[in-house]
Design a protein around this motif. Structure first.
Motif, PDB file in Angstrom:
ATOM      1  N   VAL A 158      32.281  24.979  43.976  1.00 16.98           N
ATOM      2  CA  VAL A 158      31.860  26.295  44.478  1.00 16.98           C
ATOM      3  C   VAL A 158      30.423  26.590  44.061  1.00 16.98           C
ATOM      4  N   LEU A 159      30.122  26.388  42.786  1.00 20.35           N
ATOM      5  CA  LEU A 159      28.783  26.699  42.292  1.00 20.35           C
ATOM      6  C   LEU A 159      27.734  25.736  42.834  1.00 20.35           C
ATOM      7  N   ASN A 160      28.106  24.469  42.970  1.00 20.71           N
ATOM      8  CA  ASN A 160      27.165  23.499  43.516  1.00 20.71           C
ATOM      9  C   ASN A 160      26.827  23.828  44.967  1.00 20.71           C
ATOM     10  N   THR A 161      27.816  24.337  45.696  1.00 20.98           N
ATOM     11  CA  THR A 161      27.615  24.676  47.105  1.00 20.98           C
ATOM     12  C   THR A 161      26.832  25.976  47.273  1.00 20.98           C
ATOM     13  N   LEU A 162      27.191  26.979  46.503  1.00 16.13           N
ATOM     14  CA  LEU A 162      26.617  28.319  46.703  1.00 16.13           C
ATOM     15  C   LEU A 162      25.468  28.652  45.760  1.00 16.13           C
ATOM     16  N   GLU A 255      35.363  34.467  41.895  1.00 13.27           N
ATOM     17  CA  GLU A 255      36.253  34.702  40.749  1.00 13.27           C
ATOM     18  C   GLU A 255      37.038  33.436  40.437  1.00 13.27           C
ATOM     19  N   ASP A 256      36.912  32.991  39.193  1.00 14.23           N
ATOM     20  CA  ASP A 256      37.764  31.903  38.705  1.00 14.23           C
ATOM     21  C   ASP A 256      38.962  32.574  38.044  1.00 14.23           C
ATOM     22  N   ILE A 257      40.079  32.595  38.776  1.00 18.74           N
ATOM     23  CA  ILE A 257      41.266  33.302  38.271  1.00 18.74           C
ATOM     24  C   ILE A 257      42.113  32.411  37.384  1.00 18.74           C
ATOM     25  N   GLY A 258      41.772  31.121  37.360  1.00 13.83           N
ATOM     26  CA  GLY A 258      42.353  30.194  36.384  1.00 13.83           C
ATOM     27  C   GLY A 258      43.781  29.783  36.658  1.00 13.83           C
ATOM     28  N   SER A 259      44.734  30.575  36.181  1.00 19.10           N
ATOM     29  CA  SER A 259      46.135  30.164  36.181  1.00 19.10           C
ATOM     30  C   SER A 259      46.807  30.163  37.542  1.00 19.10           C
ATOM     31  N   GLY A 260      46.217  30.793  38.527  1.00 21.22           N
ATOM     32  CA  GLY A 260      46.778  30.738  39.871  1.00 21.22           C
ATOM     33  C   GLY A 260      48.057  31.514  40.043  1.00 21.22           C
ATOM     34  N   THR A 261      48.089  32.740  39.527  1.00 21.83           N
ATOM     35  CA  THR A 261      49.293  33.555  39.636  1.00 21.83           C
ATOM     36  C   THR A 261      49.451  34.101  41.058  1.00 21.83           C
ATOM     37  N   LEU A 262      50.587  33.785  41.676  1.00 19.28           N
ATOM     38  CA  LEU A 262      50.869  34.253  43.037  1.00 19.28           C
ATOM     39  C   LEU A 262      52.017  35.262  43.057  1.00 19.28           C
ATOM     40  N   VAL A 263      52.569  35.550  41.883  1.00 17.23           N
ATOM     41  CA  VAL A 263      53.671  36.513  41.750  1.00 17.23           C
ATOM     42  C   VAL A 263      53.246  37.591  40.763  1.00 17.23           C
ATOM     43  N   ASP A 264      53.511  38.835  41.080  1.00 20.18           N
ATOM     44  CA  ASP A 264      53.198  39.933  40.172  1.00 20.18           C
ATOM     45  C   ASP A 264      54.271  39.992  39.085  1.00 20.18           C
ATOM     46  N   LYS A 281      42.397  40.537  48.546  1.00 20.69           N
ATOM     47  CA  LYS A 281      42.508  41.850  49.187  1.00 20.69           C
ATOM     48  C   LYS A 281      41.368  42.776  48.751  1.00 20.69           C
ATOM     49  N   LYS A 282      40.911  42.616  47.532  1.00 20.44           N
ATOM     50  CA  LYS A 282      39.831  43.465  47.014  1.00 20.44           C
ATOM     51  C   LYS A 282      38.456  43.040  47.517  1.00 20.44           C
ATOM     52  N   GLY A 283      38.403  41.916  48.252  1.00 17.31           N
ATOM     53  CA  GLY A 283      37.151  41.516  48.884  1.00 17.31           C
ATOM     54  C   GLY A 283      36.355  40.434  48.192  1.00 17.31           C
ATOM     55  N   VAL A 284      36.941  39.779  47.187  1.00 15.06           N
ATOM     56  CA  VAL A 284      36.238  38.667  46.539  1.00 15.06           C
ATOM     57  C   VAL A 284      35.965  37.592  47.581  1.00 15.06           C
ATOM     58  N   ASP A 285      34.762  37.030  47.555  1.00 13.60           N
ATOM     59  CA  ASP A 285      34.370  36.052  48.570  1.00 13.60           C
ATOM     60  C   ASP A 285      35.040  34.697  48.367  1.00 13.60           C
ATOM     61  N   VAL A 286      35.144  34.267  47.105  1.00 10.60           N
ATOM     62  CA  VAL A 286      35.759  32.966  46.807  1.00 10.60           C
ATOM     63  C   VAL A 286      36.570  33.082  45.518  1.00 10.60           C
ATOM     64  N   VAL A 287      37.800  32.594  45.554  1.00  8.57           N
ATOM     65  CA  VAL A 287      38.660  32.571  44.367  1.00  8.57           C
ATOM     66  C   VAL A 287      39.059  31.123  44.079  1.00  8.57           C
ATOM     67  N   THR A 288      38.989  30.726  42.811  1.00  3.28           N
ATOM     68  CA  THR A 288      39.444  29.386  42.425  1.00  3.28           C
ATOM     69  C   THR A 288      40.606  29.522  41.444  1.00  3.28           C
ATOM     70  N   PHE A 289      41.575  28.574  41.525  1.00  2.00           N
ATOM     71  CA  PHE A 289      42.716  28.621  40.606  1.00  2.00           C
ATOM     72  C   PHE A 289      43.403  27.261  40.535  1.00  2.00           C
ATOM     73  N   SER A 290      44.215  27.094  39.497  1.00  5.24           N
ATOM     74  CA  SER A 290      44.905  25.825  39.242  1.00  5.24           C
ATOM     75  C   SER A 290      46.205  25.731  40.027  1.00  5.24           C
ATOM     76  N   ILE A 302      42.433  24.862  43.612  1.00  8.40           N
ATOM     77  CA  ILE A 302      42.502  25.483  44.941  1.00  8.40           C
ATOM     78  C   ILE A 302      41.372  26.485  45.094  1.00  8.40           C
ATOM     79  N   ILE A 303      40.669  26.386  46.202  1.00 10.66           N
ATOM     80  CA  ILE A 303      39.569  27.299  46.505  1.00 10.66           C
ATOM     81  C   ILE A 303      39.947  28.065  47.770  1.00 10.66           C
ATOM     82  N   ALA A 304      40.039  29.385  47.661  1.00 11.15           N
ATOM     83  CA  ALA A 304      40.412  30.218  48.814  1.00 11.15           C
ATOM     84  C   ALA A 304      39.397  31.337  48.972  1.00 11.15           C
ATOM     85  N   GLY A 305      39.137  31.728  50.215  1.00 11.93           N
ATOM     86  CA  GLY A 305      38.187  32.817  50.403  1.00 11.93           C
ATOM     87  C   GLY A 305      37.635  32.915  51.808  1.00 11.93           C
ATOM     88  N   LYS A 306      36.413  33.423  51.908  1.00 10.61           N
ATOM     89  CA  LYS A 306      35.768  33.640  53.200  1.00 10.61           C
ATOM     90  C   LYS A 306      35.455  32.296  53.871  1.00 10.61           C
TER      91      LYS A 306
END
Length: 463
Positions: A158-162, A255-264, A281-290, A302-306
């Motif tokens: 992500v950082l190398n690209t952006l 945002e590097d969210i790290g642990s990849g939590t998909l359940v509240d 949902k809050k508008g972060v452009d790119v999120v990374t997680f394990s 996993i890299i998810a986002g715009k």
């Protein structure tokens, strides 16, 4: 017998090769392996003699040692262990266990040719990421996604690209070490981004980011500190504030969210942990997680986002170097499918089940294991008690999970000695030692392992 006589008594390899059991072994085992095992066995006894550890020995003793060595050498260095330590996502023990669908997918694609990079509808070359991208989009709400081999690689890509040759603005309190001496600042530097630290360890304000934005700023970065907590006099910039600042400054927020939590998890009585869906949902452009932590799948980043940013990453040459293989893709697809229904995920993904299953269930299991142990093992005392398990894997660091354990007492072995004996068992059993007691935590054990645990204690009781 004196040392010199014992040393002269050691047999030659040529002599041992004439033994019937060695000849029999040679029919099924490579000669080089047999000779190496014989040499090791002889050397073992030479050391015992020199250390005055034995007064005599027989040829049969060396052959028995040889048999143990050859069996160990035939086995895999990569072996099953029983996790009785009570750490659900145990980094040293392989982190998350794969769910049934994930395992079935891995076997299917490994045992057959497959459409890894072949579009069956178009009859032409396709993208390996298409097998999971749609699932990630559905589960997280992101516009697009790409997957690499771990989360450190995801952050680097992500950082190398952006942000290559540009500045990445990040709070000083979020510059964490992510395990194995790998640190976020090092990963960032290797990506080609220039690190700009703002705020202090315990307090960072929005103006700290604003005052450091200039024409060289590439991204605003937020790192979720999932493996530690700073308590007391603290302040942090909310995700909403950072997103608003990024939009105003036309700078992507990562945002590097790290642990990849998909359940509240707060719905189940646990401390709140931010989810990937909420960040998107809050508008972060790119999120990374394990993939192999709270998500409960295989190792992956996993890299998810715009879509505009994800497409750039797909074209980055680093993506090819960091891409995941067919087995990881298959396991990830099988895991993500459960998340289309949260109830299915909680019931079928081993990591989620281990964390969220009620302690009363583990009390019943502890009682079953205790009955088995008491009926067959002499000289040991097994006591059921309440205790706490840990999530592990750098996730939810202050969270304790109520559980039931079996405390083991014995006069023959000290806790340290018993820990070593169980760890060196044919099927290693990893326990924890607390308050000078050996503890086996039922939350991270399986019913299928109970007989192996009993067998290990039977061997120890007969010594």
């Amino acid at each position: 017998m004196e040392k010199k006589k014992l040393l002269r008594k050691l047999p030659k390899i040529d002599e041992l090769l004439k033994e019937e059991e060695i000849k029999s072994e040679l029919e099924n085992t490579a000669r080089a392996l047999v000779i190496d095992a014989l040499r090791t066995s002889i050397d073992n006894y030479r050391v015992l003699i020199l250390n005055d550890s034995i007064e005599n020995f027989k040829k049969e003793d060396i052959l028995k040692d040889f048999k143990n060595i050859i069996e160990e050498n035939k086995g895999s260095n990569f072996k099953k262990v029983i996790n009785a330590a009570g750490v659900v996502i145990h980094t040293n023990l392989g982190r998350s266990l794969l769910a049934k669908k994930a395992l079935e997918n891995v076997i299917n694609v490994s045992d057959n040719y497959n459409n890894l990079e072949y579009d069956l509808k178009k009859g032409q070359r396709g993208s390996r990421y298409s097998h999971v991208e749609e699932l990630i989009r559905k589960v997280t709400g992101a516009e697009a996604a790409v997957v690499v081999n771990n989360n450190a690689a995801a952050v680097m890509l992500v950082l190398n690209t952006l942000c290559k040759d540009k500045e990445a603005v990040v709070s000083r309190g979020q510059l964490v070490e992510i395990g194995g001496s790998f640190r976020v600042p090092d990963v960032m530097t290797f990506s080609g981004a220039k690190l700009v630290e703002v705020g202090t360890t315990n307090r960072t304000h929005l103006y700290d980011y604003e005052n450091n934005i200039n024409e060289f700023t590439g991204v605003l970065l937020k790192v979720h500190t999932s493996n530690f907590k700073i308590l007391g006099f603290t302040e942090d910039v909310s995700l909403e504030e950072l997103v608003e600042l990024g939009a105003k400054s036309n700078i992507p927020v990562v945002e590097d969210i790290g642990s990849g939590t998909l359940v509240d998890f707060s719905k189940y009585g646990f401390t709140y942990e931010p989810t990937v869906q909420e960040s998107i949902k809050k508008g972060v452009d790119v999120v990374t997680f394990s993939g192999d932590k709270m998500l409960g799948g295989p190792q992956a980043g996993i890299i998810a986002g715009k879509k505009e940013y994800i497409n750039k990453m797909k074209k980055n040459q680093l993506t090819r170097a960091l891409r995941i293989d067919k087995m990881t893709l298959a396991a990830l697809e099988g895991t993500l499918k459960y998340y289309l229904d949260e109830k299915e995920a909680v019931e079928n993904i081993p990591t989620l089940y281990a964390i969220l299953s009620d302690k009363s269930e583990h009390k019943k299991r502890a009682q079953r294991l205790k009955r088995k142990l008491q009926s067959k093992v002499k000289g040991f005392q097994f006591i059921i008690a309440e205790d706490y398990s840990m999530v592990g894997g750098g996730s939810m660091p202050v969270e304790k999970i109520e559980t039931y354990v079996i405390r083991v007492k014995n006069d023959k072995f000290s806790p340290k000695e018993l820990e070593k004996e169980l760890r060196e068992n044919k099927i290693p059993i990893i326990i924890r030692v607390a308050n000078d007691e050996v503890i086996m935590d039922l939350r991270t054990m399986f019913d299928k392992d109970f007989d192996d645990v009993v067998d290990a204690f039977i061997i120890l009781s007969e010594r």
